[in-house]
Motif scaffolding. Structure first.
Motif, PDB file in Angstrom:
ATOM      1  N   ASN A 153      -7.273 -36.463  -6.993  1.00  0.00           N
ATOM      2  CA  ASN A 153      -7.086 -37.722  -6.273  1.00  0.00           C
ATOM      3  C   ASN A 153      -5.840 -38.414  -6.821  1.00  0.00           C
ATOM      4  OD1 ASN A 153      -7.977 -40.132  -8.205  1.00  0.00           O
ATOM      5  ND2 ASN A 153      -9.361 -38.404  -8.599  1.00  0.00           N
ATOM      6  N   PRO A 154      -5.127 -39.164  -5.994  1.00  0.00           N
ATOM      7  CA  PRO A 154      -3.856 -39.765  -6.433  1.00  0.00           C
ATOM      8  C   PRO A 154      -4.027 -40.869  -7.463  1.00  0.00           C
ATOM      9  CG  PRO A 154      -4.423 -40.492  -4.207  1.00  0.00           C
ATOM     10  CD  PRO A 154      -5.387 -39.408  -4.557  1.00  0.00           C
ATOM     11  N   ILE A 155      -5.191 -41.510  -7.517  1.00  0.00           N
ATOM     12  CA  ILE A 155      -5.388 -42.617  -8.454  1.00  0.00           C
ATOM     13  C   ILE A 155      -5.327 -42.112  -9.887  1.00  0.00           C
ATOM     14  CG2 ILE A 155      -6.920 -44.475  -9.168  1.00  0.00           C
ATOM     15  CD1 ILE A 155      -8.133 -44.413  -6.345  1.00  0.00           C
ATOM     16  N   ILE A 156      -6.085 -41.039 -10.174  1.00  0.00           N
ATOM     17  CA  ILE A 156      -6.094 -40.527 -11.538  1.00  0.00           C
ATOM     18  C   ILE A 156      -4.751 -39.911 -11.897  1.00  0.00           C
ATOM     19  CG2 ILE A 156      -7.019 -38.256 -10.915  1.00  0.00           C
ATOM     20  CD1 ILE A 156      -7.648 -40.253 -14.156  1.00  0.00           C
ATOM     21  N   ASN A 157      -4.103 -39.280 -10.937  1.00  0.00           N
ATOM     22  CA  ASN A 157      -2.827 -38.642 -11.245  1.00  0.00           C
ATOM     23  C   ASN A 157      -1.750 -39.675 -11.567  1.00  0.00           C
ATOM     24  OD1 ASN A 157      -3.798 -36.032 -11.001  1.00  0.00           O
ATOM     25  ND2 ASN A 157      -3.403 -35.944  -8.809  1.00  0.00           N
ATOM     26  N   GLU A 158      -1.834 -40.832 -10.957  1.00  0.00           N
ATOM     27  CA  GLU A 158      -0.910 -41.916 -11.310  1.00  0.00           C
ATOM     28  C   GLU A 158      -1.293 -42.542 -12.641  1.00  0.00           C
ATOM     29  OE1 GLU A 158       0.690 -46.242  -9.594  1.00  0.00           O
ATOM     30  OE2 GLU A 158      -0.455 -44.892  -8.281  1.00  0.00           O
ATOM     31  N   ALA A 159      -2.593 -42.732 -12.856  1.00  0.00           N
ATOM     32  CA  ALA A 159      -3.048 -43.374 -14.098  1.00  0.00           C
ATOM     33  C   ALA A 159      -2.739 -42.515 -15.321  1.00  0.00           C
ATOM     34  CB  ALA A 159      -4.549 -43.645 -14.019  1.00  0.00           C
ATOM     35  N   TRP A 160      -2.770 -41.192 -15.153  1.00  0.00           N
ATOM     36  CA  TRP A 160      -2.555 -40.269 -16.266  1.00  0.00           C
ATOM     37  C   TRP A 160      -1.129 -39.735 -16.343  1.00  0.00           C
ATOM     38  CZ3 TRP A 160      -7.347 -36.469 -16.661  1.00  0.00           C
ATOM     39  CH2 TRP A 160      -8.367 -37.115 -17.358  1.00  0.00           C
ATOM     40  N   ASP A 161      -0.187 -40.413 -15.722  1.00  0.00           N
ATOM     41  CA  ASP A 161       1.155 -39.825 -15.650  1.00  0.00           C
ATOM     42  C   ASP A 161       1.809 -39.662 -17.018  1.00  0.00           C
ATOM     43  OD1 ASP A 161       1.611 -42.526 -16.111  1.00  0.00           O
ATOM     44  OD2 ASP A 161       3.234 -42.701 -14.644  1.00  0.00           O
ATOM     45  N   GLU A 162       1.301 -40.367 -18.051  1.00  0.00           N
ATOM     46  CA  GLU A 162       1.847 -40.210 -19.399  1.00  0.00           C
ATOM     47  C   GLU A 162       0.999 -39.269 -20.267  1.00  0.00           C
ATOM     48  OE1 GLU A 162       4.556 -41.130 -20.814  1.00  0.00           O
ATOM     49  OE2 GLU A 162       5.402 -42.394 -19.251  1.00  0.00           O
ATOM     50  N   ALA A 163      -0.087 -38.771 -19.736  1.00  0.00           N
ATOM     51  CA  ALA A 163      -0.944 -37.879 -20.520  1.00  0.00           C
ATOM     52  C   ALA A 163      -0.260 -36.534 -20.711  1.00  0.00           C
ATOM     53  CB  ALA A 163      -2.289 -37.695 -19.825  1.00  0.00           C
ATOM     54  N   LEU A 164      -0.485 -35.907 -21.853  1.00  0.00           N
ATOM     55  CA  LEU A 164       0.156 -34.636 -22.172  1.00  0.00           C
ATOM     56  C   LEU A 164      -0.203 -33.558 -21.162  1.00  0.00           C
ATOM     57  CD1 LEU A 164       1.975 -33.421 -24.409  1.00  0.00           C
ATOM     58  CD2 LEU A 164      -0.107 -32.674 -25.565  1.00  0.00           C
ATOM     59  N   ILE A 165      -1.441 -33.575 -20.670  1.00  0.00           N
ATOM     60  CA  ILE A 165      -1.861 -32.547 -19.726  1.00  0.00           C
ATOM     61  C   ILE A 165      -1.192 -32.709 -18.364  1.00  0.00           C
ATOM     62  CG2 ILE A 165      -4.077 -32.045 -20.801  1.00  0.00           C
ATOM     63  CD1 ILE A 165      -5.403 -33.917 -18.818  1.00  0.00           C
ATOM     64  N   CYS A 166      -0.500 -33.809 -18.143  1.00  0.00           N
ATOM     65  CA  CYS A 166       0.179 -34.056 -16.873  1.00  0.00           C
ATOM     66  C   CYS A 166       1.702 -33.996 -17.030  1.00  0.00           C
ATOM     67  CB  CYS A 166      -0.239 -35.396 -16.280  1.00  0.00           C
ATOM     68  SG  CYS A 166      -2.000 -35.490 -15.895  1.00  0.00           S
ATOM     69  N   GLN A 167       2.156 -33.205 -17.983  1.00  0.00           N
ATOM     70  CA  GLN A 167       3.585 -33.022 -18.218  1.00  0.00           C
ATOM     71  C   GLN A 167       3.919 -31.530 -18.176  1.00  0.00           C
ATOM     72  OE1 GLN A 167       5.555 -35.707 -18.596  1.00  0.00           O
ATOM     73  NE2 GLN A 167       3.798 -37.102 -18.622  1.00  0.00           N
ATOM     74  N   ASP A 168       5.129 -31.217 -17.726  1.00  0.00           N
ATOM     75  CA  ASP A 168       5.653 -29.864 -17.792  1.00  0.00           C
ATOM     76  C   ASP A 168       6.728 -29.790 -18.865  1.00  0.00           C
ATOM     77  OD1 ASP A 168       4.123 -28.690 -15.763  1.00  0.00           O
ATOM     78  OD2 ASP A 168       5.535 -29.262 -14.190  1.00  0.00           O
ATOM     79  N   PRO A 169       7.036 -28.581 -19.358  1.00  0.00           N
ATOM     80  CA  PRO A 169       8.212 -28.453 -20.220  1.00  0.00           C
ATOM     81  C   PRO A 169       9.461 -28.919 -19.473  1.00  0.00           C
ATOM     82  CG  PRO A 169       6.840 -26.477 -20.325  1.00  0.00           C
ATOM     83  CD  PRO A 169       6.295 -27.338 -19.214  1.00  0.00           C
ATOM     84  N   PRO A 170      10.492 -29.431 -20.175  1.00  0.00           N
ATOM     85  CA  PRO A 170      10.594 -29.534 -21.630  1.00  0.00           C
ATOM     86  C   PRO A 170       9.926 -30.793 -22.223  1.00  0.00           C
ATOM     87  CG  PRO A 170      12.624 -30.260 -20.642  1.00  0.00           C
ATOM     88  CD  PRO A 170      11.759 -29.802 -19.501  1.00  0.00           C
ATOM     89  N   VAL A 171       9.549 -31.768 -21.352  1.00  0.00           N
ATOM     90  CA  VAL A 171       8.921 -32.985 -21.861  1.00  0.00           C
ATOM     91  C   VAL A 171       7.617 -32.636 -22.576  1.00  0.00           C
ATOM     92  CG1 VAL A 171       7.856 -35.175 -21.212  1.00  0.00           C
ATOM     93  CG2 VAL A 171       9.985 -34.443 -20.103  1.00  0.00           C
ATOM     94  N   HIS A 172       6.829 -31.780 -21.956  1.00  0.00           N
ATOM     95  CA  HIS A 172       5.560 -31.385 -22.555  1.00  0.00           C
ATOM     96  C   HIS A 172       5.773 -30.733 -23.916  1.00  0.00           C
ATOM     97  CE1 HIS A 172       2.326 -28.396 -23.279  1.00  0.00           C
ATOM     98  NE2 HIS A 172       1.536 -29.359 -22.861  1.00  0.00           N
ATOM     99  N   THR A 173       6.757 -29.873 -24.007  1.00  0.00           N
ATOM    100  CA  THR A 173       7.015 -29.148 -25.249  1.00  0.00           C
ATOM    101  C   THR A 173       7.310 -30.105 -26.396  1.00  0.00           C
ATOM    102  OG1 THR A 173       7.939 -27.340 -23.931  1.00  0.00           O
ATOM    103  CG2 THR A 173       8.382 -27.307 -26.309  1.00  0.00           C
ATOM    104  N   GLU A 174       8.159 -31.099 -26.127  1.00  0.00           N
ATOM    105  CA  GLU A 174       8.537 -32.050 -27.180  1.00  0.00           C
ATOM    106  C   GLU A 174       7.359 -32.925 -27.592  1.00  0.00           C
ATOM    107  OE1 GLU A 174      11.420 -32.217 -28.918  1.00  0.00           O
ATOM    108  OE2 GLU A 174      11.756 -30.325 -27.877  1.00  0.00           O
ATOM    109  N   ARG A 175       6.597 -33.393 -26.622  1.00  0.00           N
ATOM    110  CA  ARG A 175       5.466 -34.266 -26.944  1.00  0.00           C
ATOM    111  C   ARG A 175       4.339 -33.490 -27.625  1.00  0.00           C
ATOM    112  NH1 ARG A 175       4.905 -38.244 -21.627  1.00  0.00           N
ATOM    113  NH2 ARG A 175       6.983 -39.182 -21.797  1.00  0.00           N
ATOM    114  N   ARG A 176       4.159 -32.246 -27.225  1.00  0.00           N
ATOM    115  CA  ARG A 176       3.089 -31.442 -27.818  1.00  0.00           C
ATOM    116  C   ARG A 176       3.335 -31.208 -29.309  1.00  0.00           C
ATOM    117  NH1 ARG A 176      -0.932 -27.534 -25.824  1.00  0.00           N
ATOM    118  NH2 ARG A 176      -1.201 -25.892 -27.366  1.00  0.00           N
ATOM    119  N   LYS A 177       4.610 -31.154 -29.708  1.00  0.00           N
ATOM    120  CA  LYS A 177       4.922 -30.968 -31.124  1.00  0.00           C
ATOM    121  C   LYS A 177       4.285 -32.064 -31.978  1.00  0.00           C
ATOM    122  CE  LYS A 177       9.391 -28.620 -30.564  1.00  0.00           C
ATOM    123  NZ  LYS A 177      10.862 -28.776 -30.708  1.00  0.00           N
TER     124      LYS A 177
END
Length: 403
Positions: free
Chosen positions: A79-103
């Motif tokens: 649903n779009p509500i949760i996807n907007e609310a979680w836009d900063e969550a690690l599970i909602c990121q792709d590399p390279p942003v995800h890679t840096e934050r996961r470190k």
């Protein structure tokens, strides 16, 4: 179970079904539906949620590795509500942003970082096992599965004492928010909103205990390496990933061993199987059943089915883990099974960052119990906590019979 039908799914076509994976009946026992969908094809369009279901092991593993095609950047919810609310969550990121934050997360969850905790976890597990023997009858959720996550991991992360019961309560239902628009999703959004407000209050008032994971994460935010919102989103990830999933797996372990006494006898005879047993618990009762992804381009599955660009897909760890194309006797609990790899902890860039800690806890507690308990018995009707994403018990009355 709802019937299945061959339907045209968008311009690409392909197998389709009217199965409602998010009905109470299927959430209570999803595995027959998963098998039906696997038999229909590598990807099956679910018209009730306007998403494609990917449930075969080969295709799920491939999708989890291919983040360029099956992207998390538009959220992992339905649903779009949760996807907007979680836009900063690690599970909602792709590399390279995800890679840096996961470190930031993996530096405190690596095997080297966790090694000093081993003695603490082993000692706590031994105390828990002794207590269950003394008690006899217990609730495998509240009296057993909560112990290590609350008693050890809360300290490890550094949550203040006064908020711990509330954080645990809010974490239980938060995964519901990632489902389709139904009553459970709306309830989950309420709980998630309360949890995020509580975490924000803790962050803004600097109430994190010193020396824990959370303090290190907040230090990265204060140093400018990540933003305040990113830090708060990652702190939320610590809660739902570190508590709810491990609690689910621990309670499931009691149920599985009670239902399969031969496997418990096997563990008692060969305690070194404890780590394999932990993996098998997570395989057969995956704590997180499904996440969704966004398909960025036409994607051909192993059977030739094409998932069209712009489609929402459901990537099913739980279905893949019971795929008879990958596992012999997939619906049987076998702690020393020869197929060692499963997708219960995810795979690829988004593989569970906390899986080392979860394995450590599960191994410690079932090793301690194997040294003391002859068998487990289920003493009352188990109650499932029906959830759009997670699979867990709400209560599980049990008895530990001493060796």
């Amino acid at each position: 179970m709802q019937g299945v039908s061959q339907t045209t799914a968008g311009a690409a076509g392909g197998p389709g079904s009217d199965i409602d994976l998010y009905s109470d009946a299927l959430l209570a026992d999803p595995y027959p539906a998963y098998r039906t969908l696997r038999d229909l094809g590598s990807a099956v369009y679910l018209d009730r949620v306007d998403a494609w279901f990917i449930g075969r092991f080969r295709d799920v593993r491939s999708a989890l590795n291919d983040w360029q095609t099956f992207s998390s950047a538009k959220g992992i919810g339905l649903n779009p509500i949760i996807n907007e609310a979680w836009d900063e969550a690690l599970i909602c990121q792709d590399p390279p942003v995800h890679t840096e934050r996961r470190k930031v997360m993996t530096e405190v969850l690596s095997p080297v970082a966790l090694k000093p905790l081993a003695e603490t976890i082993d000692a706590r597990a031994a105390q828990l096992a002794d207590r269950l023997i003394a008690t006899g009858e217990f609730d495998a959720v509240k009296d057993f599965a909560h112990d290590l996550p609350v008693g050890v991991v809360m300290d490890l992360i550094g949550w203040p004492e006064d908020v711990r019961p509330r954080l645990l309560e809010l974490a239980e239902g938060s995964w519901n928010a990632a489902g389709p628009d139904n009553a459970k999703m709306r309830s989950g959004l309420t709980q998630l909103g309360e949890m995020m407000a509580l975490i924000t209050e803790i962050y803004d008032n600097d109430r994190i205990l010193p020396g824990g994971f959370a303090a290190q994460l907040i230090g990265h935010a204060h140093a400018g390496h990540i933003t305040r919102d990113t830090a708060i989103g990652m702190l939320a990830g610590y809660i739902v990933a570190a508590f709810e999933t491990t609690i689910s797996a621990m309670a499931s372990g009691i149920w599985l061993f009670a239902e399969n006494p031969g496997e418990w006898a096997k563990l008692k005879e060969r305690p070194a199987l404890a780590t394999m047993a932990a993996n098998e618990i997570v395989r057969i009762e995956a704590p997180l059943q499904n996440f969704s992804r966004w398909c960025t381009r036409d994607a051909e599955m192993s059977d030739g089915t094409v998932v069209p660009a712009g489609a929402r897909v459901i990537v099913s760890y739980a279905s893949a883990n019971r795929d008879e194309r990958q596992f012999s006797d997939p619906d049987r609990f076998i702690i020393d099974r020869k197929e060692k790899q499963n997708l219960g902890f995810g795979h690829g860039p988004h593989g569970c960052a906390g899986q080392g800690l979860a394995r450590m806890e599960l191994t410690a507690v079932f090793s301690a119990l194997a040294a003391r308990v002859d068998r487990f018995e289920i003493t009352g009707a188990p109650e499932r906590a029906l959830n759009n994403i997670a699979r867990a018990f709400r209560t599980l009355p049990a008895r530990a019979v001493a060796s």
